[in-house]
Design a protein around this motif. Structure first.
Motif, PDB file in Angstrom:
ATOM      1  N   ARG A   1       2.284  -1.360  58.762  1.00 17.19           N
ATOM      2  CA  ARG A   1       2.067  -2.658  59.406  1.00 17.19           C
ATOM      3  C   ARG A   1       2.756  -2.719  60.767  1.00 17.19           C
ATOM      4  NH1 ARG A   1      -1.782  -6.443  57.864  1.00 17.19           N
ATOM      5  NH2 ARG A   1      -2.223  -6.027  55.693  1.00 17.19           N
ATOM      6  N   ARG A   2       3.965  -2.172  60.837  1.00 18.83           N
ATOM      7  CA  ARG A   2       4.698  -2.174  62.108  1.00 18.83           C
ATOM      8  C   ARG A   2       3.950  -1.371  63.164  1.00 18.83           C
ATOM      9  NH1 ARG A   2       7.473   1.595  64.298  1.00 18.83           N
ATOM     10  NH2 ARG A   2       7.964   2.750  62.404  1.00 18.83           N
ATOM     11  N   ILE A   3       3.483  -0.200  62.784  1.00 17.92           N
ATOM     12  CA  ILE A   3       2.750   0.653  63.719  1.00 17.92           C
ATOM     13  C   ILE A   3       1.449  -0.019  64.140  1.00 17.92           C
ATOM     14  CG2 ILE A   3       1.525   2.853  63.931  1.00 17.92           C
ATOM     15  CD1 ILE A   3       3.804   4.042  62.121  1.00 17.92           C
ATOM     16  N   GLN A   4       0.733  -0.621  63.188  1.00 18.87           N
ATOM     17  CA  GLN A   4      -0.507  -1.332  63.511  1.00 18.87           C
ATOM     18  C   GLN A   4      -0.259  -2.480  64.480  1.00 18.87           C
ATOM     19  OE1 GLN A   4      -1.976  -2.393  59.627  1.00 18.87           O
ATOM     20  NE2 GLN A   4      -3.152  -0.492  59.428  1.00 18.87           N
ATOM     21  N   ALA A   5       0.933  -3.082  64.386  1.00 18.80           N
ATOM     22  CA  ALA A   5       1.283  -4.182  65.286  1.00 18.80           C
ATOM     23  C   ALA A   5       1.705  -3.671  66.663  1.00 18.80           C
ATOM     24  CB  ALA A   5       2.404  -5.025  64.674  1.00 18.80           C
TER      25      ALA A   5
ATOM     26  N   ALA B   1      12.784  -5.163  64.688  1.00 20.36           N
ATOM     27  CA  ALA B   1      14.102  -5.651  64.264  1.00 20.36           C
ATOM     28  C   ALA B   1      14.561  -6.800  65.150  1.00 20.36           C
ATOM     29  CB  ALA B   1      15.119  -4.508  64.299  1.00 20.36           C
ATOM     30  N   ARG B   2      14.412  -6.647  66.446  1.00 22.59           N
ATOM     31  CA  ARG B   2      14.809  -7.689  67.387  1.00 22.59           C
ATOM     32  C   ARG B   2      13.964  -8.951  67.178  1.00 22.59           C
ATOM     33  NH1 ARG B   2      14.423  -5.033  72.355  1.00 22.59           N
ATOM     34  NH2 ARG B   2      16.442  -4.140  71.867  1.00 22.59           N
ATOM     35  N   LYS B   3      12.667  -8.749  66.964  1.00 20.36           N
ATOM     36  CA  LYS B   3      11.743  -9.876  66.795  1.00 20.36           C
ATOM     37  C   LYS B   3      12.087 -10.727  65.571  1.00 20.36           C
ATOM     38  CE  LYS B   3       6.760 -10.777  66.655  1.00 20.36           C
ATOM     39  NZ  LYS B   3       5.424 -10.175  66.753  1.00 20.36           N
ATOM     40  N   VAL B   4      12.530 -10.074  64.490  1.00 17.10           N
ATOM     41  CA  VAL B   4      12.807 -10.820  63.256  1.00 17.10           C
ATOM     42  C   VAL B   4      14.293 -11.104  63.037  1.00 17.10           C
ATOM     43  CG1 VAL B   4      10.697  -9.975  62.175  1.00 17.10           C
ATOM     44  CG2 VAL B   4      12.847  -8.798  61.721  1.00 17.10           C
ATOM     45  N   GLY B   5      15.144 -10.588  63.920  1.00 20.89           N
ATOM     46  CA  GLY B   5      16.565 -10.918  63.848  1.00 20.89           C
ATOM     47  C   GLY B   5      17.381 -10.094  62.875  1.00 20.89           C
ATOM     48  N   ILE B   6      17.017  -8.811  62.704  1.00 25.83           N
ATOM     49  CA  ILE B   6      17.819  -7.912  61.880  1.00 25.83           C
ATOM     50  C   ILE B   6      18.215  -6.711  62.736  1.00 25.83           C
ATOM     51  CG2 ILE B   6      16.731  -8.644  59.716  1.00 25.83           C
ATOM     52  CD1 ILE B   6      15.043  -6.086  59.766  1.00 25.83           C
ATOM     53  N   SER B   7      19.163  -5.926  62.253  1.00 29.49           N
ATOM     54  CA  SER B   7      19.604  -4.771  63.039  1.00 29.49           C
ATOM     55  C   SER B   7      18.577  -3.646  62.935  1.00 29.49           C
ATOM     56  CB  SER B   7      20.962  -4.270  62.549  1.00 29.49           C
ATOM     57  OG  SER B   7      20.848  -3.636  61.291  1.00 29.49           O
ATOM     58  N   LYS B   8      18.547  -2.800  63.956  1.00 28.74           N
ATOM     59  CA  LYS B   8      17.596  -1.681  63.930  1.00 28.74           C
ATOM     60  C   LYS B   8      17.965  -0.689  62.839  1.00 28.74           C
ATOM     61  CE  LYS B   8      19.746   0.860  67.706  1.00 28.74           C
ATOM     62  NZ  LYS B   8      19.561   1.441  69.027  1.00 28.74           N
ATOM     63  N   SER B   9      19.243  -0.554  62.514  1.00 25.71           N
ATOM     64  CA  SER B   9      19.618   0.369  61.440  1.00 25.71           C
ATOM     65  C   SER B   9      19.142  -0.168  60.083  1.00 25.71           C
ATOM     66  CB  SER B   9      21.125   0.625  61.428  1.00 25.71           C
ATOM     67  OG  SER B   9      21.839  -0.554  61.163  1.00 25.71           O
TER      68      SER B   9
ATOM     69  N   MET C   1      16.530  -2.087  59.688  1.00 18.45           N
ATOM     70  CA  MET C   1      15.078  -1.902  59.742  1.00 18.45           C
ATOM     71  C   MET C   1      14.728  -0.477  59.323  1.00 18.45           C
ATOM     72  SD  MET C   1      12.244  -3.435  60.560  1.00 18.45           S
ATOM     73  CE  MET C   1      11.057  -2.495  59.637  1.00 18.45           C
ATOM     74  N   GLY C   2      15.464   0.494  59.828  1.00 20.08           N
ATOM     75  CA  GLY C   2      15.229   1.884  59.466  1.00 20.08           C
ATOM     76  C   GLY C   2      15.460   2.138  57.985  1.00 20.08           C
ATOM     77  N   ARG C   3      16.510   1.542  57.435  1.00 21.63           N
ATOM     78  CA  ARG C   3      16.795   1.711  56.002  1.00 21.63           C
ATOM     79  C   ARG C   3      15.693   1.082  55.151  1.00 21.63           C
ATOM     80  NH1 ARG C   3      21.832  -0.249  57.459  1.00 21.63           N
ATOM     81  NH2 ARG C   3      21.749  -1.857  55.858  1.00 21.63           N
ATOM     82  N   LEU C   4      15.152  -0.051  55.593  1.00 24.49           N
ATOM     83  CA  LEU C   4      14.048  -0.681  54.862  1.00 24.49           C
ATOM     84  C   LEU C   4      12.828   0.233  54.843  1.00 24.49           C
ATOM     85  CD1 LEU C   4      14.244  -4.364  56.183  1.00 24.49           C
ATOM     86  CD2 LEU C   4      14.895  -3.533  53.901  1.00 24.49           C
ATOM     87  N   GLU C   5      12.513   0.837  55.975  1.00 23.88           N
ATOM     88  CA  GLU C   5      11.340   1.710  56.064  1.00 23.88           C
ATOM     89  C   GLU C   5      11.527   3.024  55.318  1.00 23.88           C
ATOM     90  OE1 GLU C   5       9.796   2.380  59.966  1.00 23.88           O
ATOM     91  OE2 GLU C   5       8.912   0.387  60.044  1.00 23.88           O
ATOM     92  N   ARG C   6      12.740   3.432  55.113  1.00 22.28           N
ATOM     93  CA  ARG C   6      13.003   4.662  54.364  1.00 22.28           C
ATOM     94  C   ARG C   6      13.240   4.378  52.882  1.00 22.28           C
ATOM     95  NH1 ARG C   6      16.272   5.314  58.766  1.00 22.28           N
ATOM     96  NH2 ARG C   6      18.160   5.251  57.509  1.00 22.28           N
ATOM     97  N   GLY C   7      13.220   3.111  52.492  1.00 19.50           N
ATOM     98  CA  GLY C   7      13.438   2.743  51.096  1.00 19.50           C
ATOM     99  C   GLY C   7      14.886   2.847  50.666  1.00 19.50           C
ATOM    100  N   LEU C   8      15.801   2.837  51.628  1.00 16.81           N
ATOM    101  CA  LEU C   8      17.224   2.952  51.326  1.00 16.81           C
ATOM    102  C   LEU C   8      17.913   1.597  51.216  1.00 16.81           C
ATOM    103  CD1 LEU C   8      18.109   5.916  53.708  1.00 16.81           C
ATOM    104  CD2 LEU C   8      17.575   5.990  51.248  1.00 16.81           C
ATOM    105  N   ALA C   9      17.184   0.533  51.514  1.00 12.22           N
ATOM    106  CA  ALA C   9      17.717  -0.826  51.410  1.00 12.22           C
ATOM    107  C   ALA C   9      16.610  -1.724  50.894  1.00 12.22           C
ATOM    108  CB  ALA C   9      18.210  -1.321  52.771  1.00 12.22           C
ATOM    109  N   ASN C  10      17.010  -2.789  50.225  1.00 15.57           N
ATOM    110  CA  ASN C  10      16.069  -3.775  49.713  1.00 15.57           C
ATOM    111  C   ASN C  10      16.109  -5.017  50.589  1.00 15.57           C
ATOM    112  OD1 ASN C  10      15.235  -2.287  47.444  1.00 15.57           O
ATOM    113  ND2 ASN C  10      17.077  -2.891  46.348  1.00 15.57           N
TER     114      ASN C  10
ATOM    115  N   GLY D   1       6.744 -11.757  61.499  1.00 15.99           N
ATOM    116  CA  GLY D   1       6.804 -10.908  62.689  1.00 15.99           C
ATOM    117  C   GLY D   1       5.629  -9.952  62.798  1.00 15.99           C
ATOM    118  N   LEU D   2       5.052  -9.610  61.649  1.00 16.01           N
ATOM    119  CA  LEU D   2       3.917  -8.680  61.619  1.00 16.01           C
ATOM    120  C   LEU D   2       2.580  -9.399  61.435  1.00 16.01           C
ATOM    121  CD1 LEU D   2       5.574  -5.918  59.416  1.00 16.01           C
ATOM    122  CD2 LEU D   2       5.044  -5.770  61.863  1.00 16.01           C
ATOM    123  N   SER D   3       2.612 -10.720  61.404  1.00 10.87           N
ATOM    124  CA  SER D   3       1.404 -11.542  61.221  1.00 10.87           C
ATOM    125  C   SER D   3       0.620 -11.122  59.975  1.00 10.87           C
ATOM    126  CB  SER D   3       0.502 -11.467  62.460  1.00 10.87           C
ATOM    127  OG  SER D   3       1.191 -11.945  63.592  1.00 10.87           O
ATOM    128  N   CYS D   4       1.345 -11.013  58.864  1.00  9.08           N
ATOM    129  CA  CYS D   4       0.702 -10.674  57.602  1.00  9.08           C
ATOM    130  C   CYS D   4       1.355 -11.494  56.499  1.00  9.08           C
ATOM    131  CB  CYS D   4       0.815  -9.171  57.308  1.00  9.08           C
ATOM    132  SG  CYS D   4       2.479  -8.562  56.989  1.00  9.08           S
TER     133      CYS D   4
END
Length: 79
Positions: free
Chosen positions: A14-18, A26-34, A36-45, A57-60
Motif C-alpha cells: 500500500r505504501r509503495i502504491q501510494a 512515517a512523517r505523514k502519520v506521526g510515527i518514527s521511521k524506525s 515504520m520499518g519495524r512494522l513493515e518487517r513484522g517486528l512490531a505490532n 495516510g494511505l487512503s485505504c
C-alpha cells in the motif's frame, strides 16, 4: 512476541502504491521511521490507533492492512 496485527506485506504494498517511502509515510502519520520499518518487517505490532493513522495516510481501510482471513486469497486488498 505475538503475531503482527498488521500484514507487513500489505502495508508495504500500500505504501509503495501510494508513492511514498518509509520516511514520508512515517512523517505523514506521526510515527518514527524506525517504527515504520519495524512494522513493515513484522517486528512490531501496530496499535489500533496507529493502524487507523496508517490507513488514513494511505487512503485505504484498516482491513486492507490486516492479514487475510484464513482460506481467502492472500492478494485481496491489493488494489
Amino acid at each position: 512476541m505475538s503475531p503482527p496485527t498488521q500484514d507487513p506485506q500489505r502495508l508495504q504494498r500500500r505504501r509503495i502504491q501510494a508513492g511514498l517511502n518509509r520516511t514520508e509515510l512515517a512523517r505523514k502519520v506521526g510515527i518514527s521511521k524506525s517504527y515504520m520499518g519495524r512494522l513493515e518487517r513484522g517486528l512490531a505490532n501496530a496499535s489500533p490507533r496507529v493502524l487507523k493513522w496508517l490507513a488514513e495516510g494511505l487512503s485505504c481501510d484498516v482491513a486492507d492492512l490486516m492479514p487475510p482471513a484464513p482460506g481467502t486469497d492472500s492478494t485481496a486488498g491489493a488494489a
